[in-house]
Design an enzyme around this catalytic site. Structure first.
Site, PDB file in Angstrom:
ATOM      1  N   GLU A   1       0.855  -1.193   0.000  1.00  0.00           N
ATOM      2  CA  GLU A   1       0.000   0.000   0.000  1.00  0.00           C
ATOM      3  C   GLU A   1       0.884   1.233   0.000  1.00  0.00           C
ATOM      4  OE1 GLU A   1      -2.848   0.513   3.138  1.00  0.00           O
ATOM      5  OE2 GLU A   1      -3.632  -1.524   2.976  1.00  0.00           O
TER       6      GLU A   1
ATOM      7  N   GLU B   1     -13.374   5.860  -0.625  1.00  0.00           N
ATOM      8  CA  GLU B   1     -14.300   4.943   0.047  1.00  0.00           C
ATOM      9  C   GLU B   1     -15.082   5.729   1.105  1.00  0.00           C
ATOM     10  OE1 GLU B   1     -12.550   0.839   0.744  1.00  0.00           O
ATOM     11  OE2 GLU B   1     -10.758   1.980   0.209  1.00  0.00           O
TER      12      GLU B   1
ATOM     13  N   GLU C   1      -8.792   9.302   5.154  1.00  0.00           N
ATOM     14  CA  GLU C   1      -9.030   7.874   4.952  1.00  0.00           C
ATOM     15  C   GLU C   1     -10.034   7.609   3.829  1.00  0.00           C
ATOM     16  OE1 GLU C   1      -8.015   4.794   6.413  1.00  0.00           O
ATOM     17  OE2 GLU C   1      -6.315   6.036   6.964  1.00  0.00           O
TER      18      GLU C   1
END
Length: 398
Positions: free
Chosen positions: A273, A327, A336
């Site tokens: 990631e 998301e 995030e």
């Protein structure tokens, strides 16, 4: 004439045998290119898995990592040629560690059942377990890894499906300068037996590395250009006499230093990631569209060079970018929910060279060998083309 024909047949057989062995070695790798992407799905506004498969093929992103083994995704990726690493979520680890039969059932239902049409080339057992807040998971991780590996081995899949787990940078101590990095003392007792097992089965060390987070936590002491792959003075590591012009290389080499200190100098580090948020809270001032574009554009250029790091110049850097989409249901700070390269409608979030969702008719055109390599298609496919050409040549010589 017969003797000559027999000689050509023997040459062909030797040639095919050699390359078939090479192909077998190559197909055991979970990551066949240098550029991959994480397909997270904690959102209620993103495209269907079928549309995502089309989007990724259009963008020529071949290596994909998901965080579970959702059957709708596995079915959508069937026949696409996309190389998929599936995840065994952390919530399964204790059960899988305690029950080998449950690990076997999970592998049968979520991996074997979809092969070979869906190209599942890896299983990530847990994510960021060591260094996290649940010590019971630390204790369960190695047992779960071993039971999942035993299952794929018994099913005859060990040469095709690689077993890994991804670590956050919380497993490290003293990561600056890179050469000083070691594993945290409380992590090391769990990490070393895990590394020993991965060393035996040929698995890499998987690292989630975020210059964005490092800069956000310490903006006073870090040059943002160093984090973004922009022009900078960089840092100098006196112990190794190495210069770093970007933070990601330094983070990777810190992992190599910790592995060497633990006795695993030859283990490869793969970045599972990395990315940059395009929006954040008031205390995340670096989370802007412009910075996200710079980081991801420069990272893509850096990976395309297929080069190593200052400490491991021959070990080509491979990275899965986080992530396909923003998301909107993820908890935590605003950043995030804003790491996506693409918007929910499949258009690009910002321009780093991708074109977004478009007709899949472009995928039907014939590919030259150069195009095959550009798409990151497996070396095995290229070898097969080479074998065919050589075989034709040898038969024509008869």
């Amino acid at each position: 004439m017969k003797s000559r024909r027999r000689h050509h047949h023997q040459l062909l057989f030797t040639f095919l045998l050699f390359f078939s062995q090479k192909i077998e070695l190559l197909t055991a790798e979970a990551f066949t290119g240098t550029y991959g992407i994480n397909y997270g799905r904690i959102a209620d506004n993103i495209p269907s898995p079928d549309e995502v498969a089309t989007l990724l093929r259009a963008a020529r992103i071949r290596n994909v990592r998901i965080y579970d083994a959702d059957h709708s995704v596995l079915e959508a990726f069937s026949g696409t040629g996309l190389q998929l690493v599936v995840g065994l979520p952390n919530g399964y680890l204790k059960d899988m560690s305690a029950n080998a039969s449950h690990a076997m059932s999970w592998v049968k239902e979520n991996v074997q059942a979809f092969l070979p049409k869906t190209s599942i080339c890896g299983i990530a057992v847990g994510n960021e377990v060591l260094g996290g807040g649940d010590n019971e998971l630390w204790e369960a991780l190695l047992g779960a890894v071993k039971n999942v590996y035993k299952a794929i081995n018994k099913l005859g899949l060990a040469d095709a499906v690689q077993i890994t787990t991804a670590h956050s940078q919380a497993v490290f101590a003293n990561s600056y300068p890179p050469s000083s990095c070691i594993f945290e003392e409380n992590v090391a007792q769990y990490m070393k037996p895990l590394l020993e097992f991965f060393s035996q089965i040929g698995s890499p060390f998987c690292l989630n590395a975020y210059p964005f987070l490092a800069y956000t936590y310490n903006p006073e002491n870090i040059d943002i250009n160093y984090a973004l792959f922009e022009k900078t003075n960089g840092i100098y590591d006196m112990k190794t006499d190495l210069h770093y012009d970007n933070m990601l290389d330094a983070q990777i080499d810190a992992a190599y230093a910790a592995l060497e200190d633990a006795g695993f100098k030859k283990m490869e580090v793969i970045v599972t990631e990395t990315g940059w948020a395009s929006r954040g809270d008031d205390n995340e001032a670096a989370a802007t569209v412009n910075n996200a574009r710079k980081y991801n554009y420069n990272l893509r250029k850096r990976l395309a060079k297929k080069k190593g790091t200052p400490l491991r110049p021959k070990m080509v850097v491979k990275a899965y970018i986080f992530a396909v989409f923003n998301e909107n249901l993820k908890p935590g700070p605003t950043s995030e929910r804003n790491f996506g390269l693409f918007k929910p409608d499949g258009s690009i979030s910002y321009d780093i060279g991708f074109h977004g969702l478009k007709s899949s008719s472009a995928d039907s055109s014939l590919l030259s060998l150069k195009a095959v390599q550009a798409q990151g298609l497996s070396k095995s496919y290229i070898l097969i083309l080479t074998i065919s050409a050589a075989a034709s040549f040898l038969f024509l010589k008869q």
